[in-house]
Design a protein around this motif. Sequence first.
Motif, PDB file in Angstrom:
ATOM      1  N   VAL A 208      57.478  71.429  29.414  1.00 40.94           N
ATOM      2  CA  VAL A 208      56.133  72.176  29.876  1.00 40.94           C
ATOM      3  C   VAL A 208      56.286  73.161  30.455  1.00 40.94           C
ATOM      4  CG1 VAL A 208      54.366  71.381  29.969  1.00 40.94           C
ATOM      5  CG2 VAL A 208      55.753  70.078  28.577  1.00 40.94           C
ATOM      6  N   VAL A 209      56.718  72.898  32.177  1.00 44.60           N
ATOM      7  CA  VAL A 209      56.354  73.538  33.273  1.00 44.60           C
ATOM      8  C   VAL A 209      57.900  74.724  32.550  1.00 44.60           C
ATOM      9  CG1 VAL A 209      56.810  73.918  35.897  1.00 44.60           C
ATOM     10  CG2 VAL A 209      55.950  71.929  34.835  1.00 44.60           C
ATOM     11  N   GLY A 210      58.393  74.603  32.395  1.00 40.62           N
ATOM     12  CA  GLY A 210      59.700  75.561  32.156  1.00 40.62           C
ATOM     13  C   GLY A 210      59.483  76.818  30.520  1.00 40.62           C
ATOM     14  N   PHE A 211      58.780  76.187  29.438  1.00 38.68           N
ATOM     15  CA  PHE A 211      57.653  76.762  28.138  1.00 38.68           C
ATOM     16  C   PHE A 211      56.862  77.915  28.881  1.00 38.68           C
ATOM     17  CE2 PHE A 211      54.322  76.731  25.286  1.00 38.68           C
ATOM     18  CZ  PHE A 211      55.348  77.169  24.516  1.00 38.68           C
ATOM     19  N   PHE A 212      56.245  77.432  30.394  1.00 34.76           N
ATOM     20  CA  PHE A 212      55.390  78.030  30.515  1.00 34.76           C
ATOM     21  C   PHE A 212      56.308  79.743  31.807  1.00 34.76           C
ATOM     22  CE2 PHE A 212      52.766  75.156  28.610  1.00 34.76           C
ATOM     23  CZ  PHE A 212      51.739  76.172  27.873  1.00 34.76           C
ATOM     24  N   GLU A 213      57.441  79.191  32.429  1.00 41.80           N
ATOM     25  CA  GLU A 213      58.225  80.729  32.577  1.00 41.80           C
ATOM     26  C   GLU A 213      58.100  81.286  32.153  1.00 41.80           C
ATOM     27  OE1 GLU A 213      60.481  78.179  35.292  1.00 41.80           O
ATOM     28  OE2 GLU A 213      58.937  77.458  36.130  1.00 41.80           O
ATOM     29  N   ARG A 214      57.441  82.307  31.489  1.00 45.07           N
ATOM     30  CA  ARG A 214      57.686  83.175  30.880  1.00 45.07           C
ATOM     31  C   ARG A 214      58.350  84.269  31.793  1.00 45.07           C
ATOM     32  NH1 ARG A 214      56.073  82.171  25.192  1.00 45.07           N
ATOM     33  NH2 ARG A 214      55.009  84.598  25.063  1.00 45.07           N
ATOM     34  N   SER A 215      59.183  85.174  31.398  1.00 43.57           N
ATOM     35  CA  SER A 215      59.803  85.352  32.568  1.00 43.57           C
ATOM     36  C   SER A 215      60.547  86.917  31.884  1.00 43.57           C
ATOM     37  CB  SER A 215      61.228  85.494  33.361  1.00 43.57           C
ATOM     38  OG  SER A 215      61.682  84.756  32.213  1.00 43.57           O
ATOM     39  N   LYS A 216      60.290  87.076  30.676  1.00 46.07           N
ATOM     40  CA  LYS A 216      60.945  88.496  29.694  1.00 46.07           C
ATOM     41  C   LYS A 216      59.631  89.436  29.384  1.00 46.07           C
ATOM     42  CE  LYS A 216      64.469  86.554  29.634  1.00 46.07           C
ATOM     43  NZ  LYS A 216      65.883  87.480  30.326  1.00 46.07           N
ATOM     44  N   PRO A 217      59.689  90.338  29.336  1.00 50.77           N
ATOM     45  CA  PRO A 217      58.722  91.801  29.375  1.00 50.77           C
ATOM     46  C   PRO A 217      58.087  91.923  27.899  1.00 50.77           C
ATOM     47  CG  PRO A 217      60.176  92.289  30.832  1.00 50.77           C
ATOM     48  CD  PRO A 217      60.778  91.271  30.097  1.00 50.77           C
ATOM     49  N   PHE A 218      59.028  91.471  26.789  1.00 53.31           N
ATOM     50  CA  PHE A 218      58.752  91.207  25.573  1.00 53.31           C
ATOM     51  C   PHE A 218      57.849  90.682  25.209  1.00 53.31           C
ATOM     52  CE2 PHE A 218      62.479  89.676  25.602  1.00 53.31           C
ATOM     53  CZ  PHE A 218      62.703  88.718  24.332  1.00 53.31           C
ATOM     54  N   LEU A 219      56.998  89.945  26.222  1.00 54.14           N
ATOM     55  CA  LEU A 219      56.210  88.535  25.309  1.00 54.14           C
ATOM     56  C   LEU A 219      55.307  87.824  25.786  1.00 54.14           C
ATOM     57  CD1 LEU A 219      58.664  85.209  27.471  1.00 54.14           C
ATOM     58  CD2 LEU A 219      58.791  85.943  24.935  1.00 54.14           C
ATOM     59  N   GLY A 220      54.583  88.908  25.631  1.00 58.23           N
ATOM     60  CA  GLY A 220      52.883  89.115  25.886  1.00 58.23           C
ATOM     61  C   GLY A 220      52.726  88.631  27.230  1.00 58.23           C
TER      62      GLY A 220
ATOM     63  N   LYS B  69      50.724  73.700  34.746  1.00 56.86           N
ATOM     64  CA  LYS B  69      51.799  73.061  34.917  1.00 56.86           C
ATOM     65  C   LYS B  69      51.696  71.979  34.091  1.00 56.86           C
ATOM     66  CE  LYS B  69      52.874  75.925  38.640  1.00 56.86           C
ATOM     67  NZ  LYS B  69      54.274  76.482  38.488  1.00 56.86           N
ATOM     68  N   GLY B  70      53.196  70.728  33.721  1.00 56.14           N
ATOM     69  CA  GLY B  70      52.932  69.869  33.056  1.00 56.14           C
ATOM     70  C   GLY B  70      53.265  68.712  33.838  1.00 56.14           C
ATOM     71  N   ILE B  71      52.224  67.059  33.499  1.00 61.12           N
ATOM     72  CA  ILE B  71      52.502  66.045  33.685  1.00 61.12           C
ATOM     73  C   ILE B  71      52.500  65.301  32.886  1.00 61.12           C
ATOM     74  CG2 ILE B  71      51.647  66.380  36.108  1.00 61.12           C
ATOM     75  CD1 ILE B  71      49.376  64.466  35.572  1.00 61.12           C
ATOM     76  N   ARG B  72      52.806  63.405  32.885  1.00 64.32           N
ATOM     77  CA  ARG B  72      53.326  62.516  31.351  1.00 64.32           C
ATOM     78  C   ARG B  72      52.563  61.072  32.228  1.00 64.32           C
ATOM     79  NH1 ARG B  72      53.801  64.278  26.024  1.00 64.32           N
ATOM     80  NH2 ARG B  72      55.372  66.074  26.283  1.00 64.32           N
ATOM     81  N   ILE B  73      51.800  60.632  31.580  1.00 67.85           N
ATOM     82  CA  ILE B  73      50.710  59.528  32.377  1.00 67.85           C
ATOM     83  C   ILE B  73      51.453  58.514  31.565  1.00 67.85           C
ATOM     84  CG2 ILE B  73      48.841  58.569  32.692  1.00 67.85           C
ATOM     85  CD1 ILE B  73      50.151  61.222  34.534  1.00 67.85           C
ATOM     86  N   PRO B  74      51.704  57.309  31.524  1.00 68.76           N
ATOM     87  CA  PRO B  74      52.100  56.287  30.842  1.00 68.76           C
ATOM     88  C   PRO B  74      50.890  55.743  29.601  1.00 68.76           C
ATOM     89  CG  PRO B  74      52.834  55.720  33.230  1.00 68.76           C
ATOM     90  CD  PRO B  74      52.334  56.772  33.125  1.00 68.76           C
ATOM     91  N   TYR B  75      51.209  55.082  28.478  1.00 69.78           N
ATOM     92  CA  TYR B  75      50.021  55.274  27.966  1.00 69.78           C
ATOM     93  C   TYR B  75      48.967  53.477  28.520  1.00 69.78           C
ATOM     94  CZ  TYR B  75      50.962  58.187  24.172  1.00 69.78           C
ATOM     95  OH  TYR B  75      50.626  59.394  23.068  1.00 69.78           O
ATOM     96  N   ASP B  76      49.717  53.014  29.504  1.00 68.11           N
ATOM     97  CA  ASP B  76      49.791  51.684  29.209  1.00 68.11           C
ATOM     98  C   ASP B  76      48.644  51.888  31.049  1.00 68.11           C
ATOM     99  OD1 ASP B  76      50.713  50.277  27.330  1.00 68.11           O
ATOM    100  OD2 ASP B  76      52.428  49.898  28.285  1.00 68.11           O
ATOM    101  N   MET B  77      49.107  52.811  31.478  1.00 67.67           N
ATOM    102  CA  MET B  77      48.232  52.703  32.673  1.00 67.67           C
ATOM    103  C   MET B  77      46.789  52.818  32.556  1.00 67.67           C
ATOM    104  SD  MET B  77      49.962  55.977  35.269  1.00 67.67           S
ATOM    105  CE  MET B  77      49.216  55.483  36.457  1.00 67.67           C
ATOM    106  N   ILE B  78      46.325  53.535  31.101  1.00 62.41           N
ATOM    107  CA  ILE B  78      44.987  53.306  30.683  1.00 62.41           C
ATOM    108  C   ILE B  78      44.440  53.011  29.608  1.00 62.41           C
ATOM    109  CG2 ILE B  78      44.798  55.751  32.176  1.00 62.41           C
ATOM    110  CD1 ILE B  78      44.621  57.285  29.973  1.00 62.41           C
ATOM    111  N   GLY B  79      45.203  52.006  29.494  1.00 63.30           N
ATOM    112  CA  GLY B  79      45.501  50.722  27.693  1.00 63.30           C
ATOM    113  C   GLY B  79      45.613  51.750  26.469  1.00 63.30           C
ATOM    114  N   LEU B  80      46.000  52.611  26.722  1.00 67.00           N
ATOM    115  CA  LEU B  80      45.644  53.394  25.206  1.00 67.00           C
ATOM    116  C   LEU B  80      46.787  52.439  24.383  1.00 67.00           C
ATOM    117  CD1 LEU B  80      46.257  56.836  26.637  1.00 67.00           C
ATOM    118  CD2 LEU B  80      44.295  55.347  25.005  1.00 67.00           C
TER     119      LEU B  80
END
Length: 587
Positions: free
Chosen positions: A242-254, A576-587
């Motif tokens: 996810v973090v890498g997805f937002f590292e948009r480094s090309k001039p043509f990407l808007g 920046k993206g993070i992942r939270i285990p479902y079990d930590m919050i009862g999902l």
Amino acid sequence: MTSTANSYIKNKKADILRLIIVVSTVFTVTSFSAGATALFTLPPDQKAHRHADTFSMGFPTLKPDAVYTFTAIKAAGLLGVSGDIKYNEKYKAGQLMELTPGGPPGSKQIAAPWQKWYVRFYETVDQKKYYTILNVFSGQLLSCDTANNASAPSGKEGIRPVQTRVSSKPYDAQLWRFVFDPGSKTFVIYNKKSGEMLAAKNKTVQSKAIVTLIGNGENKKTACAAWTLQELPAVPYRDDAVVGFFERSKPFLGSVAFDQGNSIPLSWGPNKGKVLWVTQDAWDGQQLKTNGMFDCKDFFRYRNSMILQPSIRDWVPTHTFNIEKVDSRQHKPKQICDVLPTAEYSWPAAGIEIGRYVYVQCSEGDGLGPPKSQSLYQLTENDGLNWQVKRLTPKGMTTEHKINYSAGMVKSPDGFVYVFGFKGTGYGYSLDLHVARFKPSLPMQWTFWNKSNWQVTPEADSKARIASGKATVSVAYLNGKYILMTMDQGFVCDSARSIYLATSSSPTGPFTPLKKVYTINEYLYGKYARYYTPVIHPEFNNGHRELLLTYCLNFSGCGVPDCKDGYLDPYFYRIKGIRIPYDMIGL
């Protein structure tokens, strides 16, 4: 006693001994004392079955998805990622591994996040199981990839393993095989690409043992390649894809650097499976300099934008482009929501899809105070990137100044769309959460919860709140639960820098007590980096029962200039993206 009797007793003793071996070695993978005397050895005809994944032989079994620490027996330390945390070096691809002295194996060592690893099964090849080893802190994979290892070339110390970025498919340098040695009750860890063993040598660099790859072939044994694994509970971790997805480094990407980052999953026609991402102030790729930075004298190009991800599993930045507004009156087609003549900004946030339309809440105002007005933008989807856009003004919501309805929008199973808003309290350190709703067929007709009933005007008094939060907030829905995400104040340099979650079975609450799930460790040139805009993304199911959360940084730190050598680093204005285990919050 006859020889026949003696032979019978010896055979029985051998059977009993084999039974003891099997029973005594069925245990959870854990740490053992260094230099332990071998109690049992494998019979010669069973040495080919030493793999940790061969449960039938009674050896410890690696779980297909679990968190471990790795302790080097000979060098007596925990495997971790090197680098200065205050300069974000532990997040960088190509960082070397280090061995940090800890307590004796098996003790209650307190491991740092960069010393914790998700071991995840990936594939079986020729009856050998291969795993990825993902660092909790960086979200990157342990690898022997020398292409990203220029600072540590192979030589007399061997190839130095590094961490490398997560991609859609791990490659051989990122895959590892675990072989259990029952004599020492330790593991030997082989890289699939090189066939070499992960090892820790006593020779030190800056008082830390060298982590390297040595040898080739299973018959070669060495004490420095012996590791014990201590299983830990599942923990949150950084999602590097996810973090890498937002590292948009090309001039043509808007849009290449921005804040906010709400996501709206789409299901209409040709857009089925795509995701629309909503940004606020955005820089354009044409503003990038040759070094990948922005000029300090430059400024963002749009007050908002939206980008269309082609698939919920496609995290390649160059596959995602801006949608553009048809007939832009302000001659900025990538700026989807117009800035009103009486306002400085137009900031869209939460949204949903209803049929062919996407509805997005938008705040309109000046500075950083409450909005002067709010609107509901209607976007008409098509099979391309040029969309029709219309500004709507639902009664009650448009003229509301105290409650900002940007916190979340949920299409509930009960037939309503719930829109969550917040009113700041406590000088930016706390907030009240409120809720409104409308029927999907009537997006212009909103009603507002007053703690006991739905009414046609908002009730901003604290008695109407459905929950309280910290400085910022986001609400979403998953597995029958409404999820509240809130963060500590990220702009005033406090040491409290955490993310909290709570849940409720009802859109009007009550919510469970806030649970701290993550601490933000982002720095700008040695000082705390400022952060904000929390968002929950329940649609991004990665198959590991983990919830995706995001937040943004904001080009500034506490007591440090924003610019360095005349440039702004886009890293500090990206999601920046993070992942939270479902079990930590009862999902």
